[in-house]
Write a protein that holds these residues in place. Sequence first.
Motif, PDB file in Angstrom:
ATOM      1  N   VAL A 138     137.103  -5.135  -9.215  1.00  0.00           N
ATOM      2  CA  VAL A 138     137.534  -6.323  -9.957  1.00  0.00           C
ATOM      3  C   VAL A 138     136.731  -6.461 -11.249  1.00  0.00           C
ATOM      4  CG1 VAL A 138     137.739  -8.853  -9.874  1.00  0.00           C
ATOM      5  CG2 VAL A 138     138.280  -7.484  -7.852  1.00  0.00           C
ATOM      6  N   TRP A 139     135.435  -6.150 -11.172  1.00  0.00           N
ATOM      7  CA  TRP A 139     134.542  -6.297 -12.311  1.00  0.00           C
ATOM      8  C   TRP A 139     133.926  -4.962 -12.723  1.00  0.00           C
ATOM      9  CZ3 TRP A 139     134.520 -10.849 -14.762  1.00  0.00           C
ATOM     10  CH2 TRP A 139     134.999 -11.946 -14.068  1.00  0.00           C
ATOM     11  N   GLY A 140     134.461  -3.886 -12.244  1.00  0.00           N
ATOM     12  CA  GLY A 140     133.911  -2.572 -12.557  1.00  0.00           C
ATOM     13  C   GLY A 140     133.547  -1.832 -11.281  1.00  0.00           C
ATOM     14  N   PRO A 141     132.873  -0.708 -11.428  1.00  0.00           N
ATOM     15  CA  PRO A 141     132.630   0.156 -10.279  1.00  0.00           C
ATOM     16  C   PRO A 141     131.490  -0.281  -9.352  1.00  0.00           C
ATOM     17  CG  PRO A 141     131.688   1.142 -12.231  1.00  0.00           C
ATOM     18  CD  PRO A 141     132.425  -0.095 -12.683  1.00  0.00           C
ATOM     19  N   VAL A 142     130.631  -1.168  -9.792  1.00  0.00           N
ATOM     20  CA  VAL A 142     129.498  -1.571  -8.959  1.00  0.00           C
ATOM     21  C   VAL A 142     130.003  -2.436  -7.816  1.00  0.00           C
ATOM     22  CG1 VAL A 142     127.314  -2.822  -8.880  1.00  0.00           C
ATOM     23  CG2 VAL A 142     127.895  -1.463 -10.889  1.00  0.00           C
ATOM     24  N   GLN A 143     129.683  -2.021  -6.598  1.00  0.00           N
ATOM     25  CA  GLN A 143     130.149  -2.748  -5.421  1.00  0.00           C
ATOM     26  C   GLN A 143     129.285  -3.967  -5.140  1.00  0.00           C
ATOM     27  OE1 GLN A 143     130.496  -0.449  -1.861  1.00  0.00           O
ATOM     28  NE2 GLN A 143     131.257  -2.160  -0.680  1.00  0.00           N
ATOM     29  N   MET A 144     129.944  -5.079  -4.820  1.00  0.00           N
ATOM     30  CA  MET A 144     129.241  -6.251  -4.314  1.00  0.00           C
ATOM     31  C   MET A 144     129.251  -6.141  -2.797  1.00  0.00           C
ATOM     32  SD  MET A 144     129.946 -10.351  -4.592  1.00  0.00           S
ATOM     33  CE  MET A 144     131.011 -10.558  -3.169  1.00  0.00           C
ATOM     34  N   PRO A 145     128.093  -6.104  -2.179  1.00  0.00           N
ATOM     35  CA  PRO A 145     128.081  -5.997  -0.724  1.00  0.00           C
ATOM     36  C   PRO A 145     128.564  -7.296  -0.081  1.00  0.00           C
ATOM     37  CG  PRO A 145     125.853  -6.276  -1.557  1.00  0.00           C
ATOM     38  CD  PRO A 145     126.761  -6.144  -2.753  1.00  0.00           C
ATOM     39  N   PRO A 146     129.092  -7.204   1.125  1.00  0.00           N
ATOM     40  CA  PRO A 146     129.479  -8.430   1.835  1.00  0.00           C
ATOM     41  C   PRO A 146     128.260  -9.331   2.001  1.00  0.00           C
ATOM     42  CG  PRO A 146     130.186  -6.480   3.048  1.00  0.00           C
ATOM     43  CD  PRO A 146     129.321  -6.008   1.919  1.00  0.00           C
ATOM     44  N   GLN A 147     128.461 -10.607   1.844  1.00  0.00           N
ATOM     45  CA  GLN A 147     127.374 -11.570   1.982  1.00  0.00           C
ATOM     46  C   GLN A 147     127.377 -12.135   3.399  1.00  0.00           C
ATOM     47  OE1 GLN A 147     125.214 -11.933  -0.777  1.00  0.00           O
ATOM     48  NE2 GLN A 147     126.501 -10.189  -1.300  1.00  0.00           N
ATOM     49  N   THR A 148     126.210 -12.196   3.998  1.00  0.00           N
ATOM     50  CA  THR A 148     126.086 -12.707   5.354  1.00  0.00           C
ATOM     51  C   THR A 148     125.847 -14.210   5.280  1.00  0.00           C
ATOM     52  OG1 THR A 148     125.102 -10.626   6.012  1.00  0.00           O
ATOM     53  CG2 THR A 148     124.849 -12.459   7.529  1.00  0.00           C
ATOM     54  N   LEU A 149     126.915 -14.949   5.422  1.00  0.00           N
ATOM     55  CA  LEU A 149     126.830 -16.401   5.442  1.00  0.00           C
ATOM     56  C   LEU A 149     128.034 -16.947   6.175  1.00  0.00           C
ATOM     57  CD1 LEU A 149     128.549 -17.684   2.509  1.00  0.00           C
ATOM     58  CD2 LEU A 149     127.019 -15.875   1.846  1.00  0.00           C
ATOM     59  N   SER A 150     127.957 -18.192   6.528  1.00  0.00           N
ATOM     60  CA  SER A 150     129.045 -18.794   7.296  1.00  0.00           C
ATOM     61  C   SER A 150     130.276 -18.992   6.421  1.00  0.00           C
ATOM     62  CB  SER A 150     128.602 -20.145   7.876  1.00  0.00           C
ATOM     63  OG  SER A 150     128.502 -21.112   6.842  1.00  0.00           O
ATOM     64  N   GLY A 151     131.413 -19.145   7.065  1.00  0.00           N
ATOM     65  CA  GLY A 151     132.642 -19.437   6.339  1.00  0.00           C
ATOM     66  C   GLY A 151     132.524 -20.724   5.548  1.00  0.00           C
ATOM     67  N   GLU A 152     131.846 -21.707   6.120  1.00  0.00           N
ATOM     68  CA  GLU A 152     131.648 -22.987   5.434  1.00  0.00           C
ATOM     69  C   GLU A 152     130.807 -22.799   4.172  1.00  0.00           C
ATOM     70  OE1 GLU A 152     129.587 -27.355   6.157  1.00  0.00           O
ATOM     71  OE2 GLU A 152     130.114 -26.129   7.888  1.00  0.00           O
ATOM     72  N   GLU A 153     129.744 -22.001   4.268  1.00  0.00           N
ATOM     73  CA  GLU A 153     128.924 -21.737   3.079  1.00  0.00           C
ATOM     74  C   GLU A 153     129.728 -20.986   2.023  1.00  0.00           C
ATOM     75  OE1 GLU A 153     124.347 -21.207   4.435  1.00  0.00           O
ATOM     76  OE2 GLU A 153     125.771 -19.761   5.267  1.00  0.00           O
TER      77      GLU A 153
END
Length: 90
Positions: free
Chosen positions: A61-76
């Motif tokens: 979406v913003w280029g080749p650098v991957q954003m890793p999944p963030q470990t947080l609750s659905g509410e957060e």
Amino acid sequence: MAGASSRASNFAVVASRFDPELHGSRRIVGPGFRDVARKHAERSDAVDYLARKITSGGSGVWGPVQMPPQTLSGEEARTIAQWLVDGARR
């Protein structure tokens, strides 16, 4: 005043979860928060979409650098997504 209190509370969640070096006011590694807000401002499903992207990560979406999944609750994730969307409407 409740709106200001809610925005401050939402920002506290954002600040506790994201490094400003990654998503600050200008692009360093990932896009700046303002850029994300602007890009998705017109989406009717922006909060849901962004919450999913936050928790699942991705690239392209913003280029080749991957954003890793963030470990947080659905509410957060929804709180952060809402904060982004609210910023887009300013």
